[in-house]
Design a protein around this motif. Structure first.
Motif, mmCIF file in Angstrom:
data_model
loop_
_atom_site.group_PDB
_atom_site.id
_atom_site.type_symbol
_atom_site.label_atom_id
_atom_site.label_comp_id
_atom_site.label_asym_id
_atom_site.label_seq_id
_atom_site.Cartn_x
_atom_site.Cartn_y
_atom_site.Cartn_z
ATOM 1 N N LYS A 159 -14.616 -9.414 -2.291
ATOM 2 C CA LYS A 159 -13.620 -9.670 -3.509
ATOM 3 C C LYS A 159 -13.320 -8.339 -4.166
ATOM 4 C CE LYS A 159 -17.672 -10.404 -6.854
ATOM 5 N NZ LYS A 159 -18.227 -11.237 -7.884
ATOM 6 N N PRO A 160 -12.095 -8.437 -4.799
ATOM 7 C CA PRO A 160 -11.882 -7.202 -5.441
ATOM 8 C C PRO A 160 -12.507 -6.779 -6.781
ATOM 9 C CG PRO A 160 -10.267 -9.163 -6.298
ATOM 10 C CD PRO A 160 -11.183 -9.652 -5.046
ATOM 11 N N GLU A 161 -12.617 -5.327 -6.796
ATOM 12 C CA GLU A 161 -13.403 -4.862 -7.794
ATOM 13 C C GLU A 161 -12.822 -4.972 -9.075
ATOM 14 O OE1 GLU A 161 -16.273 -0.923 -7.857
ATOM 15 O OE2 GLU A 161 -13.892 -0.325 -8.043
ATOM 16 N N ARG A 162 -11.361 -4.731 -9.035
ATOM 17 C CA ARG A 162 -10.377 -4.845 -10.367
ATOM 18 C C ARG A 162 -9.273 -5.673 -10.007
ATOM 19 N NH1 ARG A 162 -6.586 -1.536 -12.616
ATOM 20 N NH2 ARG A 162 -6.542 -1.598 -14.759
ATOM 21 N N GLN A 163 -8.748 -6.444 -11.052
ATOM 22 C CA GLN A 163 -7.429 -6.913 -10.706
ATOM 23 C C GLN A 163 -6.373 -6.820 -12.039
ATOM 24 O OE1 GLN A 163 -7.988 -11.224 -9.288
ATOM 25 N NE2 GLN A 163 -9.714 -10.930 -9.697
ATOM 26 N N TYR A 164 -5.406 -6.674 -11.978
ATOM 27 C CA TYR A 164 -4.404 -6.492 -13.141
ATOM 28 C C TYR A 164 -3.120 -7.208 -12.660
ATOM 29 C CZ TYR A 164 -2.652 -2.685 -9.832
ATOM 30 O OH TYR A 164 -2.169 -2.065 -8.822
#
Length: 216
Positions: A159-164
């Motif tokens: 899963k992604p570490e960060r999303q924006y």
């Protein structure tokens, strides 16, 4: 004072002569008036004829110019239709997909993290760990721009570490066009709405596409 007695033949003849003179002068005056009226009417008709002739002349001149423009356009069309453009090279379309020989195949979904990690190991220092980070973008059309959600993956994590999520819209500066990006949410949380912002963050955030393992 009259030297002739009333009713005498001389007096009657004088009266008749005076009446005839007055009637003659009246006819002359009427004739002059008719002449003036006829002259004014004739002048009016002449001016009207001149104006009408000028209008027809202008219309004919406009039609002549349009005809010349049509002839020029037809000549240019004929000339361009006779021109043959020659070029070299070949582009092959297979199944509506443009393929370039020698280019690596495009990934079908998420990139092969293991394959990417293995690239460049020979250039790394001995014993150094190599980790490949990548970002997956999800785009939704919005007005004249788009709403983009980025997933930052670190290595081969599931899963992604960060999303924006940000909204991107074109913006013109002088003779060039660039894009203006405004971040509206991070990791699923809507950012505070700044004063004077062109978009409503809460509304834009509804179109952000956050990572969902069930939909992968």
């Amino acid at each position: 004072m009259s030297y002739l007695a009333p009713g005498t033949p001389e007096n009657v003849a004088l009266a008749q002569h005076v009446n005839g003179r007055l009637r003659a002068e009246a006819r002359i005056i009427a004739a002059r008036a008719f002449l003036f009226r006829a002259g004014g009417l004739g002048l009016l008709l002449a001016l009207g004829g001149i104006g009408l002739g000028a209008a027809f002349y202008g219309y004919a001149a406009m039609n002549d110019v349009r005809g010349a423009a049509d002839k020029l356009a037809a000549a240019l069309t004929t000339a361009l239709s006779d021109v043959t453009l020659k070029t070299k090279g070949e582009v092959t379309l297979t199944d509506r997909t443009l393929k370039l020989e020698g280019a690596p195949p495009a990934p079908a979904g998420r990139p092969d993290v293991a394959a990417i990690k293995n690239q460049g190991k020979s250039e790394a220092a001995a014993g150094a760990a190599v980790r490949t980070d990548f970002t997956v973008f999800k785009t939704v059309p919005y007005l004249d721009g788009s709403i983009v959600t980025g997933w930052n993956f670190k290595g081969d994590e599931a899963k992604p570490e960060r999303q924006y999520c940000y909204v991107s819209r074109p913006q013109t500066f002088g003779d060039g066009t660039t894009s203006k990006q405004t971040t509206v949410a991070v990791d699923g949380q809507v950012l505070p709405q700044p004063a004077g912002a062109e978009v409503v963050f809460a509304v834009i955030a509804r179109s952000c596409i956050w990572f969902d393992p069930a939909k992968i």
